[in-house]
Design a protein around this motif. Sequence first.
Motif, PDB file in Angstrom:
ATOM      1  N   ARG A  23      -1.079   0.892  -8.306  1.00 16.06           N
ATOM      2  CA  ARG A  23      -0.982  -0.017  -7.166  1.00 16.06           C
ATOM      3  C   ARG A  23      -0.302  -1.320  -7.586  1.00 16.06           C
ATOM      4  O   ARG A  23       0.465  -1.903  -6.835  1.00 16.06           O
ATOM      5  CB  ARG A  23      -2.380  -0.300  -6.600  1.00 16.06           C
ATOM      6  CG  ARG A  23      -3.083   0.908  -5.994  1.00 16.06           C
ATOM      7  CD  ARG A  23      -2.471   1.356  -4.675  1.00 16.06           C
ATOM      8  NE  ARG A  23      -2.385   0.278  -3.716  1.00 16.06           N
ATOM      9  CZ  ARG A  23      -3.371  -0.105  -2.903  1.00 16.06           C
ATOM     10  NH1 ARG A  23      -4.527   0.532  -2.933  1.00 16.06           N
ATOM     11  NH2 ARG A  23      -3.198  -1.094  -2.055  1.00 16.06           N
ATOM     12  N   HIS A  53       0.837  -1.207   0.000  1.00 10.84           N
ATOM     13  CA  HIS A  53       0.000   0.000   0.000  1.00 10.84           C
ATOM     14  C   HIS A  53       0.872   1.257   0.000  1.00 10.84           C
ATOM     15  O   HIS A  53       1.909   1.285   0.668  1.00 10.84           O
ATOM     16  CB  HIS A  53      -0.878  -0.022   1.257  1.00 10.84           C
ATOM     17  CG  HIS A  53      -2.044   0.917   1.204  1.00 10.84           C
ATOM     18  ND1 HIS A  53      -1.887   2.269   1.361  1.00 10.84           N
ATOM     19  CD2 HIS A  53      -3.363   0.695   1.013  1.00 10.84           C
ATOM     20  CE1 HIS A  53      -3.079   2.840   1.275  1.00 10.84           C
ATOM     21  NE2 HIS A  53      -3.997   1.909   1.058  1.00 10.84           N
ATOM     22  N   ALA A  64       0.552   3.854   1.584  1.00 10.88           N
ATOM     23  CA  ALA A  64       0.692   4.420   2.938  1.00 10.88           C
ATOM     24  C   ALA A  64       1.685   3.627   3.784  1.00 10.88           C
ATOM     25  O   ALA A  64       1.897   3.954   4.943  1.00 10.88           O
ATOM     26  CB  ALA A  64      -0.672   4.468   3.633  1.00 10.88           C
ATOM     27  N   GLU A  84      -4.039   0.563  12.659  1.00  9.99           N
ATOM     28  CA  GLU A  84      -4.487   1.837  13.236  1.00  9.99           C
ATOM     29  C   GLU A  84      -5.062   2.787  12.187  1.00  9.99           C
ATOM     30  O   GLU A  84      -5.974   3.546  12.472  1.00  9.99           O
ATOM     31  CB  GLU A  84      -3.326   2.540  13.965  1.00  9.99           C
ATOM     32  CG  GLU A  84      -2.670   1.722  15.072  1.00  9.99           C
ATOM     33  CD  GLU A  84      -3.631   1.314  16.173  1.00  9.99           C
ATOM     34  OE1 GLU A  84      -4.629   2.030  16.384  1.00  9.99           O
ATOM     35  OE2 GLU A  84      -3.384   0.272  16.828  1.00  9.99           O
ATOM     36  N   LEU A  85      -4.485   2.754  11.002  1.00  7.04           N
ATOM     37  CA  LEU A  85      -4.986   3.661   9.954  1.00  7.04           C
ATOM     38  C   LEU A  85      -6.162   3.046   9.204  1.00  7.04           C
ATOM     39  O   LEU A  85      -6.793   3.711   8.411  1.00  7.04           O
ATOM     40  CB  LEU A  85      -3.882   3.983   8.940  1.00  7.04           C
ATOM     41  CG  LEU A  85      -2.674   4.743   9.457  1.00  7.04           C
ATOM     42  CD1 LEU A  85      -1.656   4.913   8.354  1.00  7.04           C
ATOM     43  CD2 LEU A  85      -3.112   6.095   9.970  1.00  7.04           C
ATOM     44  N   ARG A  86      -6.418   1.770   9.455  1.00  2.34           N
ATOM     45  CA  ARG A  86      -7.443   1.039   8.718  1.00  2.34           C
ATOM     46  C   ARG A  86      -7.208   1.102   7.217  1.00  2.34           C
ATOM     47  O   ARG A  86      -7.943   1.759   6.474  1.00  2.34           O
ATOM     48  CB  ARG A  86      -8.838   1.602   9.020  1.00  2.34           C
ATOM     49  CG  ARG A  86      -9.499   0.981  10.234  1.00  2.34           C
ATOM     50  CD  ARG A  86     -10.920   1.471  10.389  1.00  2.34           C
ATOM     51  NE  ARG A  86     -11.866   0.666   9.624  1.00  2.34           N
ATOM     52  CZ  ARG A  86     -12.307  -0.523  10.019  1.00  2.34           C
ATOM     53  NH1 ARG A  86     -11.873  -1.083  11.114  1.00  2.34           N
ATOM     54  NH2 ARG A  86     -13.189  -1.179   9.286  1.00  2.34           N
ATOM     55  N   LEU A  87      -6.172   0.399   6.775  1.00  3.22           N
ATOM     56  CA  LEU A  87      -5.953   0.296   5.323  1.00  3.22           C
ATOM     57  C   LEU A  87      -6.965  -0.685   4.753  1.00  3.22           C
ATOM     58  O   LEU A  87      -7.357  -1.647   5.408  1.00  3.22           O
ATOM     59  CB  LEU A  87      -4.529  -0.186   5.026  1.00  3.22           C
ATOM     60  CG  LEU A  87      -3.401   0.687   5.541  1.00  3.22           C
ATOM     61  CD1 LEU A  87      -2.089   0.264   4.885  1.00  3.22           C
ATOM     62  CD2 LEU A  87      -3.660   2.155   5.262  1.00  3.22           C
ATOM     63  N   ARG A  88      -7.363  -0.445   3.542  1.00  2.59           N
ATOM     64  CA  ARG A  88      -8.431  -1.248   2.946  1.00  2.59           C
ATOM     65  C   ARG A  88      -7.937  -2.631   2.511  1.00  2.59           C
ATOM     66  O   ARG A  88      -6.953  -2.728   1.772  1.00  2.59           O
ATOM     67  CB  ARG A  88      -9.007  -0.503   1.740  1.00  2.59           C
ATOM     68  CG  ARG A  88     -10.193  -1.222   1.116  1.00  2.59           C
ATOM     69  CD  ARG A  88     -10.720  -0.429  -0.050  1.00  2.59           C
ATOM     70  NE  ARG A  88     -11.243   0.875   0.383  1.00  2.59           N
ATOM     71  CZ  ARG A  88     -11.577   1.846  -0.456  1.00  2.59           C
ATOM     72  NH1 ARG A  88     -11.436   1.676  -1.753  1.00  2.59           N
ATOM     73  NH2 ARG A  88     -12.032   2.988  -0.008  1.00  2.59           N
TER      74      ARG A  88
END
Lengths: 401, 118
Positions: free
Chosen positions: A178, A114, A116, A162-166
């Motif tokens: 991606r 990802h 992020a 914590e960031l809730r990646l999809r």
Amino acid sequence: MGTPSAAEVAERAARLSYGRLLAILAAGTRDLPLAEEALAVAFARALEVWPRQGVPANPEGWLLTVARNGLSNLYRHDRTRAAATEELILRAEERADRAVQADERLSLMFVCAHPAIDPAARTPLMLQAVLGLDAARIATAFLVPAATMGQRLVRAKARIRELRLRFALPEAEDLPDRLADMLEAIYGAFGADWDGSQALGLPEEAIHLARVLLALIPEEPEVKGLLALMLYIHARRAARDGAVFVPLSEQDATLWDRDQVIEAEELLTLASRAGRFGRFQCEAAIQSVHVQRAITGKLNLEALETLHGLLTQFHPTVGGQVAHAAVRRLQGEPQEALAMLDQLPDAVRIGYQPALVLRAHCLRDLGRTEAPEAARAAILATQDDRVAAYLVQEFGRPLRK
Amino acid sequence: MHYMLMLNETAEEFARRTDPGETGAYWGGWNAFIGAMAQAGVIVKGDGLQGPTLATTVRIKDGKRHVQDGPFADTKEQLGGYFVIDVPDLDAALDWAAKAPCALTGSVEVRPVLPPMA
């Protein structure tokens, strides 16, 4: 031989299903460390129970059920997590129910690569989450202290949670970028140098990852290109990794792994049918030209020149520019190659070993007086003892000042 | 999940707010962005801020109050506004962030909002 023991079945399940099971377990909660823990507990349970009660008919399903139960227990014990986690567990269970049909590994792989997530963590994360490799093994392969690698992985997993990646496939418009990130992360695991030599990395694991990805998205030509590229390079290891360094152009082609070369050629042909050329297909095509030498007895420099030119468009890198210049030299244009080297940034011209070696070759071709000094600089900049020995043989021992 | 979008703008962008030739385009861009978020029902709260020339920064040092005119750090981009949005995951938050007009000229920092203390 007889039937495999419970331990063997468990080990096989671990090797083949680890990423699949982890992806299912983590998809609902996005909590990789917790899913890993639950899965480890399930494998430990299997080793304990299977030898006594026999191996279940569906080992993967058994492991998933035990891990799922473990996951809900782990959640219940963790008081800092709010009641919302109950819902997440429910979702994890729903997903697990349709688990055997739906392969969540692709989502997991996209999460690992990802944008992020720190690029330096993407490759290790993928090796760990999809193939179950431990941090120490990954650290050794990339010459990073184990503690550093462990920390990098912990931090990346914390960000995912914590960031809730999809945990899902990217939107169509984001897919090309991606996918490029994901392919880069897989190629990172392979550990190839600019010239297709390999010092570091986990080549077999990288090839495995590419195969997993290809099975999940068989229509993407760049995935085939990447797998082909790695197979070409891997096929040459017997000819390359001896006690003495042999450059690609002088390698004994009979030592190349024929099956891998054939598979690579087929993949590249299939990829080209999609009519969407890209970086990895281009790099694989360059390898293919080198392989053709084994059949025709001659390196097709014109094809190489074209492909290297294309590669600098698709994926401009310093290594690629030096390789392009090296082809120009082989075409009998050392002056042109030198001019290309002069375009590179100062730090590269002075410190990048492949650029120094090429400069020394070009100056020698041109009979210039600076040639011995350039050869000396090239040899001094060479880290690999085998390569240094080869260069000494080629240029003569450098004179000490 | 709640994420804050911190909308960082350049000095040029702040100037466009009042530049007679630019003000229409400037606010039009923001209104379109905010309208789209409102229509999607993701806005929890949000505000635009006056520019950094109207910032005042306070620090307590050795028990004494130090007041300074201007923002806390003199950087190329300054906070021009914020939104807290409620979306399922970071990917969705990043999609909204990318649509903010200042993503083209400045930047948008995205951070999860701390959940309420238990």
